[in-house]
Structures are given as C-alpha cells and as structure tokens.
Write a protein that holds these residues in place. Structure first.
Motif, short mmCIF file in Angstrom:
data_model
loop_
_atom_site.label_atom_id
_atom_site.label_comp_id
_atom_site.label_asym_id
_atom_site.label_seq_id
_atom_site.Cartn_x
_atom_site.Cartn_y
_atom_site.Cartn_z
N TRP A 1 0.84 -1.20 0.00
CA TRP A 1 0.00 0.00 0.00
C TRP A 1 0.87 1.24 0.00
CZ3 TRP A 1 -4.60 -0.70 3.93
CH2 TRP A 1 -5.36 -1.82 3.54
N VAL A 2 0.60 2.12 -0.94
CA VAL A 2 1.28 3.41 -0.97
C VAL A 2 0.47 4.37 -0.10
CG1 VAL A 2 2.08 5.33 -2.41
CG2 VAL A 2 2.17 2.97 -3.29
N LEU A 3 1.03 4.69 1.07
CA LEU A 3 0.32 5.58 1.99
C LEU A 3 0.49 7.05 1.59
CD1 LEU A 3 0.99 3.96 5.49
CD2 LEU A 3 -0.73 3.38 3.76
N ASP A 4 1.64 7.35 1.01
CA ASP A 4 1.88 8.73 0.59
C ASP A 4 3.05 8.76 -0.41
OD1 ASP A 4 2.01 11.48 0.32
OD2 ASP A 4 2.69 11.87 2.36
N THR A 5 2.89 9.48 -1.49
CA THR A 5 3.98 9.74 -2.41
C THR A 5 3.74 11.07 -3.10
OG1 THR A 5 5.33 8.89 -4.25
CG2 THR A 5 2.95 8.51 -4.40
N ASP A 6 4.83 11.76 -3.40
CA ASP A 6 4.71 12.95 -4.25
C ASP A 6 5.32 12.66 -5.63
OD1 ASP A 6 7.46 12.99 -3.86
OD2 ASP A 6 7.54 15.09 -3.25
N TYR A 7 5.72 11.39 -5.86
CA TYR A 7 6.26 10.88 -7.12
C TYR A 7 7.67 11.37 -7.44
CZ TYR A 7 1.32 9.80 -7.72
OH TYR A 7 0.04 9.37 -7.53
N ASP A 8 7.99 12.60 -7.08
CA ASP A 8 9.26 13.20 -7.45
C ASP A 8 10.34 13.09 -6.37
OD1 ASP A 8 8.20 14.08 -9.91
OD2 ASP A 8 7.31 15.81 -8.90
N ASN A 9 9.92 12.88 -5.13
CA ASN A 9 10.88 12.88 -4.02
C ASN A 9 10.79 11.66 -3.12
OD1 ASN A 9 12.07 15.65 -4.39
ND2 ASN A 9 9.90 16.17 -4.20
N TYR A 10 9.59 11.24 -2.74
CA TYR A 10 9.45 10.18 -1.73
C TYR A 10 8.23 9.31 -1.98
CZ TYR A 10 5.75 13.07 0.15
OH TYR A 10 4.58 13.79 0.28
N THR A 11 8.27 8.12 -1.37
CA THR A 11 7.10 7.26 -1.27
C THR A 11 7.16 6.53 0.07
OG1 THR A 11 5.76 5.54 -2.33
CG2 THR A 11 8.14 5.27 -2.48
N PHE A 12 6.02 6.33 0.68
CA PHE A 12 5.88 5.65 1.96
C PHE A 12 4.99 4.43 1.71
CE2 PHE A 12 3.91 6.27 6.49
CZ PHE A 12 4.45 5.07 6.90
N ILE A 13 5.56 3.24 1.86
CA ILE A 13 4.89 1.97 1.56
C ILE A 13 4.65 1.20 2.85
CG2 ILE A 13 5.09 -0.19 0.27
CD1 ILE A 13 7.44 1.49 -1.26
N TYR A 14 3.49 0.53 2.92
CA TYR A 14 3.16 -0.21 4.15
C TYR A 14 2.44 -1.50 3.81
CZ TYR A 14 1.33 -1.14 8.82
OH TYR A 14 1.03 -1.71 10.02
N SER A 15 2.68 -2.51 4.63
CA SER A 15 2.00 -3.79 4.50
C SER A 15 1.81 -4.38 5.88
CB SER A 15 2.83 -4.75 3.64
OG SER A 15 2.21 -6.02 3.57
N CYS A 16 0.65 -4.96 6.13
CA CYS A 16 0.38 -5.58 7.42
C CYS A 16 -0.54 -6.77 7.22
CB CYS A 16 -0.27 -4.59 8.38
SG CYS A 16 -0.49 -5.23 10.07
N SER A 17 -0.26 -7.85 7.93
CA SER A 17 -1.10 -9.04 7.89
C SER A 17 -1.42 -9.48 9.30
CB SER A 17 -0.38 -10.18 7.16
OG SER A 17 -0.16 -9.83 5.82
N GLY A 18 -2.71 -9.70 9.57
CA GLY A 18 -3.14 -10.18 10.87
C GLY A 18 -3.00 -11.69 10.97
N VAL A 19 -2.78 -12.16 12.19
CA VAL A 19 -2.67 -13.59 12.45
C VAL A 19 -3.71 -13.96 13.51
CG1 VAL A 19 -1.16 -15.48 13.18
CG2 VAL A 19 -0.20 -13.54 11.94
N LEU A 20 -4.83 -14.52 13.04
CA LEU A 20 -5.91 -15.01 13.90
C LEU A 20 -6.47 -13.96 14.85
CD1 LEU A 20 -4.29 -18.46 14.81
CD2 LEU A 20 -6.05 -18.04 13.10
N GLY A 21 -6.30 -12.70 14.51
CA GLY A 21 -6.81 -11.63 15.35
C GLY A 21 -6.05 -11.44 16.65
N ILE A 22 -4.96 -12.19 16.81
CA ILE A 22 -4.19 -12.15 18.06
C ILE A 22 -2.95 -11.28 17.91
CG2 ILE A 22 -2.89 -13.57 19.70
CD1 ILE A 22 -4.80 -15.87 18.93
N THR A 23 -2.35 -11.34 16.75
CA THR A 23 -1.13 -10.58 16.50
C THR A 23 -1.11 -10.16 15.03
OG1 THR A 23 1.29 -10.57 16.75
CG2 THR A 23 0.29 -12.62 15.95
N HIS A 24 -0.12 -9.41 14.66
CA HIS A 24 0.05 -9.02 13.26
C HIS A 24 1.54 -8.83 12.98
CE1 HIS A 24 0.08 -5.08 15.33
NE2 HIS A 24 0.91 -4.72 14.36
N TYR A 25 1.90 -8.93 11.70
CA TYR A 25 3.27 -8.59 11.32
C TYR A 25 3.19 -7.56 10.20
CZ TYR A 25 2.73 -12.21 7.68
OH TYR A 25 2.29 -12.98 6.63
N GLU A 26 4.18 -6.67 10.22
CA GLU A 26 4.11 -5.54 9.31
C GLU A 26 5.47 -5.22 8.69
OE1 GLU A 26 2.77 -2.08 11.57
OE2 GLU A 26 3.78 -2.87 13.32
#
Length: 194
Positions: free
Chosen positions: A124-149
């Motif tokens: 997921w691209v959370l923010d980019t201005d295309y010319d200088n930066y991009t902020f990418i994120y990913s997260c997956s839940g595990v059985l509603g108990i924990t998550h890894y990102e």
C-alpha cells in the motif's frame, strides 16, 4: 468439551507456528493499525528508480546495503520490480511482480510477490509525491491475536531531507505505526548508481 480443547490447541499451535515464521519480522499484539492508502495514484509517475532510505526489519533483507528498486510497466499491465543491493560485498537482486487489483476504488493498494510460488502480499502506498518520496506499508493479521508488518520509505535520491522524514514519520504515528521500528538503510560505500 474435548472438541473445544482440540480447537483451542490447534489455534495455539497455529499461532506459535506463525510467530516462529514471523519472528524475524516486526510484529505486535492485536490487529493491524488502521491505515489508509493514498486516495489517488498515478502509476506512470511512480515508475522508475527509488532508493531505500528507511525500512522495518525484514529477514529477506537482512544484511543488505545500498538497496534500490526499479519499477517498470509490463505489457500485461503488471509492474516489474527489480530490487538490487549488496550483501557481504556481492551484488544481489530480486525481481517481483505487482499489480493493482482495483484501480478504480483503491488505486494505491497494490499486490506484490517475488516468487511465482508465493501468494501476493499487500503493498500500500500511503503517501507519495512521485518526485521525491514514497511511503509503503503492508500488514497481515494472524488469527486476530497478532500481526506482522513491513514499511519502507523510498526516495528518488539516495538521501532524505529532514522535513520529508519528519512529515512521513508523523503520518506513520497518526496511523498508529510505531516509527521506532524504522531502521536507516546502510548507504555507506554505495556505487554512484546504487
């Protein structure tokens, strides 16, 4: 009662296996933070070279320095991503495939994988201005108990200004993403084009 115990035991074993698998990643209790991808996204402006500046720890990137990504549009509409860098003094690279499942409603929510045997993961691209930066994120839940990102901040140049870093770290905090997990990419001794 025995069936309920079996179910709980199976769930506990599943959680322990997942924790073992993800222990080399950043994970936390509960579900994923409530993040929002950028509402608009221009893929053509996003293509090209990006330098990794900050990242969450990921086992598959352990010990890597001078990380760089190149994004290129393929004839089938997918995106070819070539990640390159150095590990133990040797050049390494990995080629991935990405696509946008719902370009009309969620244009900045991509799916990505680096092996045809692996499932596609969130990019997921959370923010980019295309010319200088991009902020990418990913997260997956595990059985509603924990998550890894996973999270990355990439820039068009091999460095980042303090203003951009502050802006993106503040956005991360506003989403509930722990910025203490960001590690600065080792760019010491990188070749000029890396």
């Amino acid at each position: 009662m025995a069936r309920k115990c079996q179910h709980l035991t199976l769930k506990l074993v599943s959680v322990l296996l997942c924790l073992g698998y993800t222990s080399a990643q950043v994970f936390g209790g509960g579900g994923c933070p409530n993040v929002k991808a950028q509402s608009t996204f221009d893929l053509n402006r996003y293509l090209g070279d990006w330098y990794e500046v900050y990242k969450f720890y990921a086992a598959f990137e352990s010990g890597q320095s001078c990380a760089k990504a190149h994004y290129e549009l393929k004839s089938d509409g997918h995106i070819k991503i070539v990640n390159s860098g150095f590990k133990d003094g040797k050049a390494i690279n990995a080629t991935g495939d990405a696509f946008i499942p719902d370009p009309q409603n969620n244009p900045a929510k991509l799916k990505l994988r680096f092996s045809s045997l692996a499932p596609y993961g969130n990019y997921w691209v959370l923010d980019t201005d295309y010319d200088n930066y991009t902020f990418i994120y990913s997260c997956s839940g595990v059985l509603g108990i924990t998550h890894y990102e996973f999270a990355w901040i990439l820039t068009r140049q091999p460095n980042i200004t303090e203003d951009v870093k502050t802006k993106l770290f503040n956005e991360a905090k506003a989403f509930g993403i722990d910025t203490t997990n960001f590690k600065l990419q080792d760019r010491s001794g990188c070749p000029n084009n890396q």
